[in-house]
Scaffold this active site. Structure first.
Site, PDB file in Angstrom:
ATOM      1  N   LYS A  70       0.836  -1.202  -0.010  1.00 12.25           N
ATOM      2  CA  LYS A  70       0.083   0.037  -0.068  1.00 12.25           C
ATOM      3  C   LYS A  70       0.856   1.307   0.074  1.00 12.25           C
ATOM      4  O   LYS A  70       1.847   1.384   0.867  1.00 12.25           O
ATOM      5  CB  LYS A  70      -1.026  -0.101   1.252  1.00 12.25           C
ATOM      6  CG  LYS A  70      -1.933   1.240   1.408  1.00 12.25           C
ATOM      7  CD  LYS A  70      -2.614   0.978   2.676  1.00 12.25           C
ATOM      8  CE  LYS A  70      -3.866   2.139   2.794  1.00 12.25           C
ATOM      9  NZ  LYS A  70      -4.776   1.518   3.891  1.00 12.25           N
ATOM     10  N   SER A 145      -9.501   1.683   2.978  1.00 15.14           N
ATOM     11  CA  SER A 145      -8.654   2.282   2.140  1.00 15.14           C
ATOM     12  C   SER A 145      -7.510   1.611   1.454  1.00 15.14           C
ATOM     13  O   SER A 145      -6.932   1.993   0.487  1.00 15.14           O
ATOM     14  CB  SER A 145      -8.041   3.498   2.940  1.00 15.14           C
ATOM     15  OG  SER A 145      -7.126   2.995   4.091  1.00 15.14           O
ATOM     16  N   SER A 169      -9.541  -0.827   7.273  1.00 18.10           N
ATOM     17  CA  SER A 169      -9.032  -0.673   5.856  1.00 18.10           C
ATOM     18  C   SER A 169      -8.404  -1.749   5.210  1.00 18.10           C
ATOM     19  O   SER A 169      -8.135  -1.685   3.915  1.00 18.10           O
ATOM     20  CB  SER A 169      -8.195   0.620   5.907  1.00 18.10           C
ATOM     21  OG  SER A 169      -8.980   1.864   5.909  1.00 18.10           O
TER      22      SER A 169
END
Length: 435
Positions: A70, A145, A169
């Protein structure tokens, strides 16, 4: 990932061949917007070095295995945008701690995945790097996210990925896209070099194709060794029935109940439990996160508000209105939530509940409807995950079939530092799903 690692060690598979296969899939799936920075030529160099090490007989738990990150984990010499316009050209000088541990295990750092801007949202509809799309149905959201990480895993663009989880997330995109997502115990994985969203809520963790893969990555990233076997027969399972689980799509509820029935048939003792304090979760999480995120961004949101996307800008500006008294009251409520969760584990070994109350929403949908009632989609998606950020206990999302053709995640939650038992029950649910 575990199977790939074995094949690489046996030299029946080459890291270079593996990287080429994943790069081909990334090219074919570019419209899904999984990556902000694609692996590119650096991955080939890492693969060649891994092949040379394997030829010399060197070992490493992930030697030659491509793992995506990420794009909020600092990577030495590779840009780290945090999904933002503000940091679009930031190239860190050092790796985040989890990246260092991946490299030490021999993993190939395989690009930087898309995320909601500054990780502050659950859609991964990124205004600067593209709207991410669910690989199961590109009309739908992958969640966030860590949406890009889930897409990359499910679409077969990497062996596994690392995400972060502040209110769900990791687990939300895992559930909506159909992969495994583990939020370990708070502090089990280091956050040095991870760009913060909410200091007291942030966690790092893996998104993988299987529970065994999540366990392997947990070992690598935490430095802990999991026991080879954990007995599940006879474990006490609490099926959470509270106000926060009342509004759940019928198809999602049916899959969770089917998982609970399967656990009962496998010799586990399943009973319903209520935790009334979880009803305070939404307000407590909202006040805590808004205050902490606004503190992180205090200077930029004052000086450069238009450098943020509209949704994140609004959240940060609202967060600046949270008073110190509001924050203190929220932390007192949080203490009571944490204690209630601790106490329930005196009577059960794990909790089971849906990861999300809805399946993947259509991109742009803002409201989830419950008969004549409605709820903001963002609030619905974090309603069942954020209690375990507030309490810091480990939580795992495991795919368990589908509702109307869309993946459903079952969430397994355990006491502080009891990842072995959470993963063991997750493996059993995974086996029941495949039966």
């Amino acid at each position: 990932m575990t199977a790939l690692a074995r094949s690489l060690r046996a030299r029946t598979l080459s890291p270079v061949e593996l990287v080429d296969a994943y790069l081909t899939r990334i090219e074919a799936g570019r419209d899904l917007r999984a990556f902000i920075t694609e692996p590119g030529a650096t991955a080939h160099g890492q693969a060649q070095r891994a092949a040379e090490r394997l030829a010399r007989g060197e070992t490493g738990a992930l030697l030659g295995v491509p793992v995506a990150l990420k794009d909020l984990f600092s990577t030495r010499g590779m840009r780290t945008t945090v999904g933002s316009r503000i940091l679009r050209d930031w190239v860190p000088a050092v790796d985040a701690a989890v990246v260092t541990r991946l490299r030490e295990a021999g993993a190939i750092v395989f690009g930087k995945t898309n995320l909601h801007e500054f990780a502050y949202g659950v859609s991964t509809a990124n205004p600067w790097w593209g709207v991410a799309r669910n690989p199961v149905d590109p009309r739908r959201s992958p969640g966030g996210s860590s949406g890009g990480s889930a897409i990359a895993v499910v679409a077969g663009m990497c062996a596994a990925a690392i995400g972060s989880d502040t209110g769900g997330s990791i687990r939300i995109p895992a559930a909506l896209c159909g992969c495994v997502g583990l939020k370990p115990t708070r502090g089990a994985l280091p956050l040095d070099g991870a760009y913060p969203l909410g200091w007291s809520l942030d966690h790092a963790g893996p998104l993988t194709r299987t529970v065994a893969d999540a366990g392997l990555l947990f070992e690598v990233l935490s430095g802990r060794t999991l026991p080879p076997r954990v007995r599940t027969r006879g474990l006490r399972v609490g099926l959470v029935q509270s106000n926060i689980t009342r509004r759940v799509q019928l198809g999602v509820r049916a899959r969770v109940e089917a998982a609970a029935l399967g656990l009962r048939r496998a010799g586990l003792h399943v009973r319903e439990v209520t935790i009334p304090e979880l009803d305070w979760t939404v307000a407590t999480q909202l006040v805590t996160l808004r205050a902490e995120a606004s503190a992180v961004h205090a200077r930029w949101i004052r000086q450069r508000p238009k450098a943020y996307g509209p949704d994140v800008r609004a959240r940060l500006q609202l967060g600046a209105l949270v008073s110190g008294a509001d924050y203190v009251v929220a932390q007192r409520a949080r203490d009571r939530i944490r204690e209630a969760v601790r106490q329930v584990f005196e009577h059960v070994d794990v909790l089971v509940l849906p990861t999300t109350p809805i399946t993947a929403p259509v991109i742009g949908d803002r409201v989830a409807r419950w008969g004549s009632d409605e709820e903001p989609v963002d609030g619905a998606l974090v309603r069942l995950t954020s209690p375990f950020n507030l309490s810091g206990v480990p939580a795992l999302s495991v795919p368990f079939g589908a509702a109307a053709g869309l993946p459903v995640g079952v969430q397994v939650v355990g006491p502080w530092n009891d990842e072995p038992r959470v993963l063991a029950v997750g493996r059993l649910i995974e086996a029941l799903a495949g039966a």
